[in-house]
Design an enzyme around this catalytic site. Structure first.
Site, PDB file in Angstrom:
ATOM      1  N   LYS A  50       0.833  -1.205   0.000  1.00 35.49           N
ATOM      2  CA  LYS A  50       0.000   0.000   0.000  1.00 35.49           C
ATOM      3  C   LYS A  50       0.871   1.260   0.000  1.00 35.49           C
ATOM      4  CE  LYS A  50      -3.397   2.760   0.505  1.00 35.49           C
ATOM      5  NZ  LYS A  50      -4.104   3.081  -0.739  1.00 35.49           N
ATOM      6  N   ASN A  74     -12.816   4.201  -6.166  1.00 29.14           N
ATOM      7  CA  ASN A  74     -12.336   4.350  -4.792  1.00 29.14           C
ATOM      8  C   ASN A  74     -11.758   5.731  -4.576  1.00 29.14           C
ATOM      9  OD1 ASN A  74      -9.287   4.361  -3.852  1.00 29.14           O
ATOM     10  ND2 ASN A  74      -9.332   3.272  -5.813  1.00 29.14           N
ATOM     11  N   ALA A  75     -11.986   6.213  -3.352  1.00 27.94           N
ATOM     12  CA  ALA A  75     -11.369   7.473  -2.924  1.00 27.94           C
ATOM     13  C   ALA A  75     -10.865   7.226  -1.502  1.00 27.94           C
ATOM     14  CB  ALA A  75     -12.374   8.607  -2.967  1.00 27.94           C
ATOM     15  N   ILE A  76     -10.001   6.240  -1.382  1.00 27.30           N
ATOM     16  CA  ILE A  76      -9.476   5.850  -0.068  1.00 27.30           C
ATOM     17  C   ILE A  76      -8.664   7.006   0.523  1.00 27.30           C
ATOM     18  CG2 ILE A  76      -7.965   4.198   1.149  1.00 27.30           C
ATOM     19  CD1 ILE A  76     -10.397   2.779   0.004  1.00 27.30           C
ATOM     20  N   ASN A 104       5.609   1.146  -2.633  1.00 24.16           N
ATOM     21  CA  ASN A 104       4.973   2.250  -3.350  1.00 24.16           C
ATOM     22  C   ASN A 104       5.028   3.489  -2.458  1.00 24.16           C
ATOM     23  OD1 ASN A 104       2.288   3.833  -3.916  1.00 24.16           O
ATOM     24  ND2 ASN A 104       2.541   2.546  -5.718  1.00 24.16           N
ATOM     25  N   CYS A 135      -0.220  11.575  -6.769  1.00 25.12           N
ATOM     26  CA  CYS A 135      -0.611  12.294  -5.557  1.00 25.12           C
ATOM     27  C   CYS A 135      -0.500  13.807  -5.769  1.00 25.12           C
ATOM     28  CB  CYS A 135       0.288  11.850  -4.409  1.00 25.12           C
ATOM     29  SG  CYS A 135       2.003  11.942  -4.851  1.00 25.12           S
ATOM     30  N   LYS A 170       5.049   4.867 -11.224  1.00 24.36           N
ATOM     31  CA  LYS A 170       3.660   4.459 -11.483  1.00 24.36           C
ATOM     32  C   LYS A 170       2.947   5.581 -12.216  1.00 24.36           C
ATOM     33  CE  LYS A 170      -0.099   1.902 -10.168  1.00 24.36           C
ATOM     34  NZ  LYS A 170      -0.341   1.350  -8.853  1.00 24.36           N
ATOM     35  N   GLY A 249      -7.416  -3.980 -14.547  1.00 27.48           N
ATOM     36  CA  GLY A 249      -8.526  -4.891 -14.852  1.00 27.48           C
ATOM     37  C   GLY A 249      -8.159  -6.330 -15.140  1.00 27.48           C
TER      38      GLY A 249
HETATM   39  C1  LIG Z   1      -8.607   0.478  -3.295  1.00 28.30           C
HETATM   40  C2  LIG Z   1      -7.424   0.823  -4.146  1.00 28.30           C
HETATM   41  C3  LIG Z   1      -6.302   1.431  -3.570  1.00 28.30           C
HETATM   42  C4  LIG Z   1      -5.184   1.772  -4.352  1.00 28.30           C
HETATM   43  N1  LIG Z   1      -4.103   2.339  -3.765  1.00 28.30           N
HETATM   44  C5  LIG Z   1      -3.000   2.631  -4.515  1.00 28.30           C
HETATM   45  C6  LIG Z   1      -1.822   3.184  -3.925  1.00 28.30           C
HETATM   46  O1  LIG Z   1      -1.750   3.377  -2.696  1.00 28.30           O
HETATM   47  N2  LIG Z   1      -0.773   3.504  -4.735  1.00 28.30           N
HETATM   48  C7  LIG Z   1      -0.811   3.274  -6.101  1.00 28.30           C
HETATM   49  O2  LIG Z   1       0.169   3.577  -6.796  1.00 28.30           O
HETATM   50  N3  LIG Z   1      -1.900   2.706  -6.682  1.00 28.30           N
HETATM   51  C8  LIG Z   1      -2.978   2.392  -5.920  1.00 28.30           C
HETATM   52  N4  LIG Z   1      -4.083   1.819  -6.525  1.00 28.30           N
HETATM   53  C9  LIG Z   1      -4.080   1.554  -7.974  1.00 28.30           C
HETATM   54  C10 LIG Z   1      -3.789   0.074  -8.287  1.00 28.30           C
HETATM   55  O3  LIG Z   1      -2.510  -0.299  -7.809  1.00 28.30           O
HETATM   56  C11 LIG Z   1      -3.876  -0.191  -9.810  1.00 28.30           C
HETATM   57  O4  LIG Z   1      -2.933   0.608 -10.467  1.00 28.30           O
HETATM   58  C12 LIG Z   1      -5.249   0.117 -10.405  1.00 28.30           C
HETATM   59  O5  LIG Z   1      -6.287  -0.205  -9.490  1.00 28.30           O
HETATM   60  C13 LIG Z   1      -5.508  -0.601 -11.727  1.00 28.30           C
HETATM   61  O6  LIG Z   1      -5.423  -2.009 -11.575  1.00 28.30           O
HETATM   62  P1  LIG Z   1      -6.710  -2.954 -11.274  1.00 28.30           P
HETATM   63  O7  LIG Z   1      -7.778  -2.600 -12.273  1.00 28.30           O
HETATM   64  O8  LIG Z   1      -6.213  -4.374 -11.403  1.00 28.30           O
HETATM   65  O9  LIG Z   1      -7.152  -2.652  -9.885  1.00 28.30           O
HETATM   66  C14 LIG Z   1      -5.206   1.483  -5.745  1.00 28.30           C
HETATM   67  C15 LIG Z   1      -6.325   0.866  -6.315  1.00 28.30           C
HETATM   68  C16 LIG Z   1      -7.429   0.540  -5.540  1.00 28.30           C
HETATM   69  C17 LIG Z   1      -8.605  -0.126  -6.213  1.00 28.30           C
END
Ligand SMILES: Cc1cc2nc3c(=O)[nH]c(=O)nc-3n(C[C@H](O)[C@H](O)[C@H](O)COP(=O)(O)O)c2cc1C
Length: 312
Positions: A50, A74-76, A104, A135, A170, A249
Site C-alpha cells: 500500500k 475508490n477514494a481511499i 509504493n 498524488c 507508477k 482490470g
Molecule cells: C482500493 C485501491 C487502492 C489503491 N491504492 C494505490 C496506492 O496506494 N498507490 C498506487 O500507486 N496505486 C494504488 N491503486 C491503484 C492500483 O494499484 C492499480 O494501479 C489500479 O487499481 C488498476 O489495476 P486494477 O484494475 O487491477 O485494480 C489502488 C487501487 C485501488 C482499487
C-alpha cells in the site's frame, strides 16, 4: 508426457528479477499479511505494498469505495501506516517470504519523496521502489505531479539521487499523452514504469442527488479500464526502452497475456483481489496453462509479441 515447466522468470530492470511475472498491485493487497492465510506469497513475483507516506494517514471519509459496472470507484485517500510503522511492523513479516517487496511511495513535496527513498534504501527487505506520481503536489496547488512531464522528471531524479534501489514510476492514465510522461520518467532515471493507476471517475445517486463518494470523485479500476490500460502499455512500450509492469482490470491468465503482448514484461493484479482473494495465483496459474496450451517455454517470448499481420 507433460511438457517442461515453462520459464516464468522476468527482469524488471536494474537487477529486479522476479521468479514469476505476476505482482500484487499497490493498495489492493495491504502489506501482504492480509493475504498470507489464503495463498502462498512465495509463488508471486512481488508484492507492491500500500502507498506509503512519511506520516500515517487515515484517508478520506466514508463512503470511499463503491461498485460500478465492471469496476470499482475508490477514494481511499492513500490511508497508510506511515514509514516508521511500515519498517518496524510490516517489513519483518514480509522478510519471512521469498518474494520481492516493492514499496509504493508518495509525498506532497519532492523533499518527502527524497526522505522516503533514502530511509527505505536503508531498510532490510525492500527490493524496489514504485514512485506514485498521482498524488497532489502541495506546492503546485494540489495538482498531481503525474500531470506534468517536467514534475515527473524532477521527482524521479530526486528519488534516484537518494537510492540505489530499482525505481519504477507508477504512471497516471489521467493525462493527454502518457508516452510523454513515460519519457520524462525514463529521462529522470526510472529503471521501469508501471501502469496504469486508476482513471478519475464520478458516480451520482439520482434519488438523493448526492455524489456516491464522500470525496465526490475517485479512481476507477477493474475490468472496465482494461482496454485503456492495454492501449497505454502499447503506447509506452513504443516510447521508452525500460521494462513495463502492466495493470488495469486483469482477472485471469488471458488478461495477463494481453498486457504481455502489448509490451509489459510483467503484470500486476489489483481490484480482482477484492472479488477473489486468490486472484493473483489464479492469474498466474491461468498464464501457465496458456503457455502450456501454446507450447511457450519462456514467458519472455510473449513480451511485445503482438501479431501485426493482416487479419485474414
Ligand atoms: C482500493 C485501491 C487502492 C489503491 N491504492 C494505490 C496506492 O496506494 N498507490 C498506487 O500507486 N496505486 C494504488 N491503486 C491503484 C492500483 O494499484 C492499480 O494501479 C489500479 O487499481 C488498476 O489495476 P486494477 O484494475 O487491477 O485494480 C489502488 C487501487 C485501488 C482499487
Amino acid at each position: 508426457m507433460s511438457s517442461q515447466i515453462p520459464n516464468l522468470t522476468v527482469d524488471l530492470g536494474a537487477g529486479l528479477v522476479l521468479k514469476a511475472p505476476v505482482v500484487a498491485a499497490s493498495g489492493t493487497f495491504g502489506y501482504g499479511e492480509e493475504y498470507a492465510g489464503v495463498l502462498d506469497l512465495n509463488r508471486l513475483g512481488a508484492v507492491a505494498v500500500k502507498g506509503l507516506s512519511l506520516e500515517p494517514r487515515s484517508g478520506n471519509p466514508e463512503p470511499r469505495l463503491i461498485e460500478t459496472p465492471s469496476g470499482m470507484l475508490n477514494a481511499i485517500g492513500l490511508a497508510n501506516v506511515g514509514l516508521d510503522a511500515f519498517v518496524s511492523k510490516k517489513l519483518p513479516f514480509l522478510r519471512r517470504f521469498d518474494v520481492k517487496v516493492i514499496v509504493n511511495i508518495f509525498g506532497g513535496t519532492i523533499e518527502e519523496f527524497e526522505e522516503l527513498a533514502q530511509r527505505l534504501s536503508e531498510a532490510d527487505g525492500v527490493h524496489a521502489l514504485e514512485v506514485n506520481v498521482s498524488c497532489p503536489n502541495v506546492k503546485q496547488g494540489g495538482i498531481s505531479f503525474g500531470q506534468f512531464p517536467s514534475a515527473v522528471f524532477e521527482v524521479v531524479r530526486a528519488v534516484r539521487d537518494k537510492t540505489h534501489l530499482p525505481t519504477m514510476v507508477k504512471l497516471s492514465p489521467n493525462v493527454t499523452d502518457i508516452a510523454e510522461v513515460a519519457k520524462a520518467a525514463h529521462a529522470g532515471g526510472a529503471t521501469a514504469v508501471s501502469l496504469i493507476n486508476t482513471v478519475i471517475g464520478m458516480a451520482i445517486d439520482v434519488e438523493s442527488r448526492r455524489p456516491k463518494l464522500a470525496a465526490w470523485t475517485g479512481g476507477l479500476s477493474g475490468p472496465a479500464i482494461r482496454p485503456i490500460a492495454v492501449r497505454m502499455v502499447w503506447e509506452v512500450s513504443k516510447a521508452v526502452p525500460i521494462p513495463i509492469l502492466g495493470m488495469g482490470g486483469i482477472t485471469c491468465g488471458e488478461d495477463a497475456v494481453e498486457f504481455l503482448l502489448a509490451g509489459a514484461s510483467a503484470v500486476a493484479v489489483g481490484t480482482a483481489n477484492f472479488m477473489s482473494p486468490r486472484a493473483t495465483i489464479e492469474v498466474l496459474d491461468g498464464l501457465i496453462r496458456y503457455m502450456e496450451r501454446h507450447r511457450i517455454q519462456d514467458v519472455k517470448q510473449l513480451v511485445r509479441a503482438i501479431d501485426r499481420g493482416p487479419r485474414d
